[in-house]
Design an enzyme around this catalytic site. Structure first.
Site, mmCIF file in Angstrom:
data_model
loop_
_atom_site.group_PDB
_atom_site.id
_atom_site.type_symbol
_atom_site.label_atom_id
_atom_site.label_comp_id
_atom_site.label_asym_id
_atom_site.label_seq_id
_atom_site.Cartn_x
_atom_site.Cartn_y
_atom_site.Cartn_z
ATOM 1 N N ASP A 30 0.852 -1.194 0.000
ATOM 2 C CA ASP A 30 0.000 0.000 0.000
ATOM 3 C C ASP A 30 0.894 1.252 0.000
ATOM 4 O O ASP A 30 1.881 1.328 0.739
ATOM 5 C CB ASP A 30 -0.894 -0.001 1.245
ATOM 6 C CG ASP A 30 -2.028 1.000 1.145
ATOM 7 O OD1 ASP A 30 -3.192 0.581 1.135
ATOM 8 O OD2 ASP A 30 -1.747 2.226 1.077
ATOM 9 N N ILE A 31 0.551 2.200 -0.847
ATOM 10 C CA ILE A 31 1.388 3.389 -1.038
ATOM 11 C C ILE A 31 1.260 4.389 0.119
ATOM 12 O O ILE A 31 2.137 5.241 0.321
ATOM 13 C CB ILE A 31 1.047 4.064 -2.398
ATOM 14 C CG1 ILE A 31 2.220 4.863 -2.933
ATOM 15 C CG2 ILE A 31 -0.198 4.922 -2.307
ATOM 16 C CD1 ILE A 31 3.338 4.038 -3.451
ATOM 17 N N ASN A 86 -12.915 -3.131 2.845
ATOM 18 C CA ASN A 86 -13.947 -2.088 2.871
ATOM 19 C C ASN A 86 -14.833 -2.148 1.626
ATOM 20 O O ASN A 86 -14.335 -2.358 0.521
ATOM 21 C CB ASN A 86 -13.288 -0.705 2.932
ATOM 22 C CG ASN A 86 -12.444 -0.510 4.178
ATOM 23 O OD1 ASN A 86 -12.776 -1.022 5.245
ATOM 24 N ND2 ASN A 86 -11.336 0.216 4.058
ATOM 25 N N HIS A 99 -10.386 -5.122 -2.712
ATOM 26 C CA HIS A 99 -9.038 -5.344 -2.171
ATOM 27 C C HIS A 99 -9.112 -5.704 -0.698
ATOM 28 O O HIS A 99 -9.987 -5.232 0.024
ATOM 29 C CB HIS A 99 -8.144 -4.114 -2.372
ATOM 30 C CG HIS A 99 -8.761 -2.828 -1.901
ATOM 31 N ND1 HIS A 99 -9.690 -2.143 -2.630
ATOM 32 C CD2 HIS A 99 -8.583 -2.124 -0.763
ATOM 33 C CE1 HIS A 99 -10.062 -1.059 -1.963
ATOM 34 N NE2 HIS A 99 -9.402 -1.032 -0.822
HETATM 35 P P1 AMP Z 1 -9.730 1.575 0.757
HETATM 36 O O1 AMP Z 1 -9.996 2.737 1.664
HETATM 37 O O2 AMP Z 1 -10.045 0.264 1.422
HETATM 38 O O3 AMP Z 1 -10.419 1.714 -0.595
HETATM 39 O O4 AMP Z 1 -8.167 1.567 0.520
HETATM 40 C C1 AMP Z 1 -7.550 1.902 -0.684
HETATM 41 C C2 AMP Z 1 -6.067 1.799 -0.443
HETATM 42 O O5 AMP Z 1 -5.399 1.860 -1.686
HETATM 43 C C3 AMP Z 1 -5.500 2.926 0.437
HETATM 44 O O6 AMP Z 1 -4.913 2.349 1.605
HETATM 45 C C4 AMP Z 1 -4.461 3.580 -0.465
HETATM 46 O O7 AMP Z 1 -3.315 4.003 0.216
HETATM 47 C C5 AMP Z 1 -4.161 2.483 -1.472
HETATM 48 N N1 AMP Z 1 -3.663 2.956 -2.758
HETATM 49 C C6 AMP Z 1 -4.221 3.870 -3.576
HETATM 50 N N2 AMP Z 1 -3.482 4.035 -4.692
HETATM 51 C C7 AMP Z 1 -2.436 3.176 -4.588
HETATM 52 C C8 AMP Z 1 -1.319 2.866 -5.415
HETATM 53 N N3 AMP Z 1 -1.115 3.469 -6.589
HETATM 54 N N4 AMP Z 1 -0.431 1.932 -4.990
HETATM 55 C C9 AMP Z 1 -0.612 1.320 -3.806
HETATM 56 N N5 AMP Z 1 -1.658 1.553 -2.988
HETATM 57 C C10 AMP Z 1 -2.547 2.480 -3.356
#
Ligand code: AMP
Length: 138
Positions: A30-31, A86, A99
């Site tokens: 996760d970024i 989520n 995810h």
């Molecule tokens: P959610 O709130 O469950 O939809 O989480 C989405 C997750 O995706 C968040 O923790 C973000 O930090 C992660 N995220 C978004 N863009 C990227 C990316 N390009 N690479 C890695 N993680 C990402």
């Protein structure tokens, strides 16, 4: 389903720190991690929320989640961790491609949980359980 950033990551159009890939599943860091080792596990199938995911992709994710969890724990030294998934804006979903988060717990870092428990009404619970059981059968 609308295109998301995860579709671009699956296609290799956007880079990621990949930790695992098979025919149906991709996992990467996760970024914006809640803790070191915070990892996302996604199906390659484009489903926005878990209820829309095929049994095949769900099974593929279920097959690798324990192994990926063990690998994250081994690499980070964490002993405790959360799996978070989520669905929907109100439930904190920001990327509308299914995810699973693997979130190691390191001291203060990791997932914070609000867990406000309510009283259980047995009469209501009995009716609700029957309703859900009927819906599972379809
Ligand atoms: P959610 O709130 O469950 O939809 O989480 C989405 C997750 O995706 C968040 O923790 C973000 O930090 C992660 N995220 C978004 N863009 C990227 C990316 N390009 N690479 C890695 N993680 C990402």
């Amino acid at each position: 389903m609308a295109e998301t950033i995860f579709s671009k990551i699956i296609r290799g159009e956007i880079p990621c720190h990949k930790v695992y890939e098979d025919d149906l599943v991709l996992a990467f860091l996760d970024i914006n991690p809640l803790s070191v080792g915070h990892t996302l596990v996604i199906p390659k199938e484009p489903a926005a929320t878990l209820d829309q995911l095929s049994d095949e992709s769900a099974a593929a994710i279920g097959r690798v989640l324990p192994r990926l969890s063990r690998a994250v724990l081994a690499a980070t030294g964490a002993k405790d961790w959360n799996i978070l998934q989520n669905n929907g804006v109100a439930a904190h979903q920001a990327v509308f491609h299914v995810h699973f988060h693997i979130i190691p717990k390191h001291d203060d870092a990791g997932l914070g949980i609000g867990w406000k428990q309510r009283n259980f009404d047995h009469a209501q619970g009995k009716a609700l359980a029957a309703q859900i059981a009927a819906a599972v059968k379809g």
